[in-house]
Design a protein around this motif. Sequence first.
Motif, short mmCIF file in Angstrom:
data_model
loop_
_atom_site.label_atom_id
_atom_site.label_comp_id
_atom_site.label_asym_id
_atom_site.label_seq_id
_atom_site.Cartn_x
_atom_site.Cartn_y
_atom_site.Cartn_z
N MET A 273 0.83 -1.21 0.00
CA MET A 273 0.00 0.00 0.00
C MET A 273 0.86 1.26 0.00
O MET A 273 0.63 2.19 -0.77
N GLN A 274 1.88 1.29 0.89
CA GLN A 274 2.74 2.46 0.95
C GLN A 274 3.46 2.69 -0.37
O GLN A 274 3.59 3.83 -0.83
N ARG A 275 3.89 1.60 -1.01
CA ARG A 275 4.58 1.70 -2.30
C ARG A 275 3.66 2.30 -3.35
O ARG A 275 4.05 3.17 -4.13
N SER A 276 2.40 1.86 -3.39
CA SER A 276 1.45 2.36 -4.39
C SER A 276 1.16 3.84 -4.19
O SER A 276 1.16 4.62 -5.15
N VAL A 277 0.92 4.24 -2.94
CA VAL A 277 0.63 5.64 -2.65
C VAL A 277 1.83 6.51 -3.03
O VAL A 277 1.67 7.58 -3.65
N ARG A 278 3.01 6.05 -2.66
CA ARG A 278 4.23 6.81 -2.97
C ARG A 278 4.41 6.96 -4.48
O ARG A 278 4.71 8.05 -4.98
N MET A 279 4.21 5.87 -5.22
CA MET A 279 4.45 5.92 -6.66
C MET A 279 3.40 6.76 -7.39
O MET A 279 3.72 7.42 -8.39
N LYS A 280 2.16 6.78 -6.92
CA LYS A 280 1.15 7.64 -7.54
C LYS A 280 1.58 9.11 -7.44
O LYS A 280 1.46 9.87 -8.40
N GLU B 265 4.69 10.17 -7.06
CA GLU B 265 5.90 10.39 -7.85
C GLU B 265 5.59 10.51 -9.35
O GLU B 265 6.14 11.37 -10.04
N VAL B 266 4.71 9.65 -9.83
CA VAL B 266 4.35 9.70 -11.26
C VAL B 266 3.65 11.02 -11.57
O VAL B 266 3.89 11.65 -12.61
N GLN B 267 2.79 11.46 -10.66
CA GLN B 267 2.11 12.75 -10.86
C GLN B 267 3.13 13.89 -10.91
O GLN B 267 3.04 14.79 -11.75
N MET B 268 4.11 13.85 -10.01
CA MET B 268 5.14 14.88 -9.99
C MET B 268 5.97 14.87 -11.27
O MET B 268 6.27 15.92 -11.84
N LEU B 269 6.31 13.67 -11.76
CA LEU B 269 7.09 13.56 -12.99
C LEU B 269 6.29 14.04 -14.20
O LEU B 269 6.86 14.53 -15.18
N THR B 270 4.97 13.89 -14.13
CA THR B 270 4.12 14.34 -15.23
C THR B 270 3.97 15.86 -15.24
O THR B 270 4.06 16.50 -16.28
N GLY C 169 15.04 18.04 -19.46
CA GLY C 169 15.71 17.03 -20.27
C GLY C 169 15.35 15.60 -19.89
O GLY C 169 15.95 14.66 -20.41
N ILE C 170 14.37 15.43 -19.02
CA ILE C 170 14.00 14.08 -18.54
C ILE C 170 12.49 13.90 -18.67
O ILE C 170 11.72 14.81 -18.40
N SER C 171 12.08 12.72 -19.10
CA SER C 171 10.67 12.34 -19.07
C SER C 171 10.55 10.92 -18.55
O SER C 171 11.47 10.12 -18.71
N CYS C 172 9.43 10.62 -17.90
CA CYS C 172 9.23 9.29 -17.32
C CYS C 172 7.74 8.99 -17.32
O CYS C 172 6.92 9.88 -17.06
N TRP C 173 7.39 7.74 -17.61
CA TRP C 173 5.99 7.37 -17.69
C TRP C 173 5.82 5.90 -17.32
O TRP C 173 6.76 5.11 -17.28
N ILE C 174 4.57 5.53 -17.08
CA ILE C 174 4.23 4.16 -16.69
C ILE C 174 4.32 3.23 -17.89
O ILE C 174 3.91 3.58 -18.99
N LYS C 175 4.83 2.03 -17.65
CA LYS C 175 4.90 1.00 -18.68
C LYS C 175 3.95 -0.13 -18.32
O LYS C 175 3.87 -0.55 -17.16
N ASN D 102 13.88 9.91 -4.57
CA ASN D 102 12.77 9.46 -5.41
C ASN D 102 13.24 9.23 -6.84
O ASN D 102 14.43 9.41 -7.15
N ILE D 103 12.33 8.85 -7.71
CA ILE D 103 12.68 8.54 -9.10
C ILE D 103 13.22 9.78 -9.81
O ILE D 103 14.17 9.70 -10.60
N SER D 104 12.62 10.92 -9.55
CA SER D 104 13.10 12.17 -10.14
C SER D 104 14.55 12.44 -9.75
O SER D 104 15.38 12.80 -10.58
#
Length: 200
Positions: A1-8, A10-15, A21-27, A103-105
């Motif tokens: 659960m913590q991993r899912s909340v954290r990644m949501k 992070e993905v929103q922040m990356l979007t 010069g960096i882009s990241c998206w869900i695969k 984080n991923i960023s």
Amino acid sequence: MQRSVRMKKEVQMLTESPPHGISCWIKDDTLFNLEAQILGGEDTPYAGGVFKLEIQIPDRYPFEPPKVRFVTPIYHPNIDTAGRICLDTLKMPPKGAWKPILNISTVLTSIQLLMAEPNPEDPLMTDISNEFTHNRSLYVQTAREWTNRHAKQKTATEQHGNFEAGDNLRDNVYADGKTVSSRKRSLPMDDVTNIPAKLP
């Protein structure tokens, strides 16, 4: 659960605010497999290149670092031919510097910096490290050749003369070596940094 909340988050922040010069998206519609692209820095041998990476989020994230590797071949002292990266932030202490506050960023920004400033004292590729240290001009020449060969997108007319001028082929290269091409309209390089992520 913590991993899912954290990644949501992070993905929103990356979007919404990706690093320059960096882009990241869900695969594959999962928060735990990501793809990223890093543009080669202008003052580096990787200038003009678009380098693709894959990111796997482990079960214990953020208490364990993500697993990141280059899909696009790159000539670099700290990145081997399998795309593995020698970087402190991708390792657990005491040998590494990963912390749950990272984080991923942060990771992708650190990799971008490593591309611009290799660390020959902690190499994965000894020959390239020696070349970087003792024959910098040869290293730069070879790294540029690899960038031109593997990381630069060719226009459709360069690959297939019967396509309209201005079209572009973007190749998606996966870990198994297969390549899937999709025909897209050419975009300025700045637009590559704003590829939207797909939220679940």
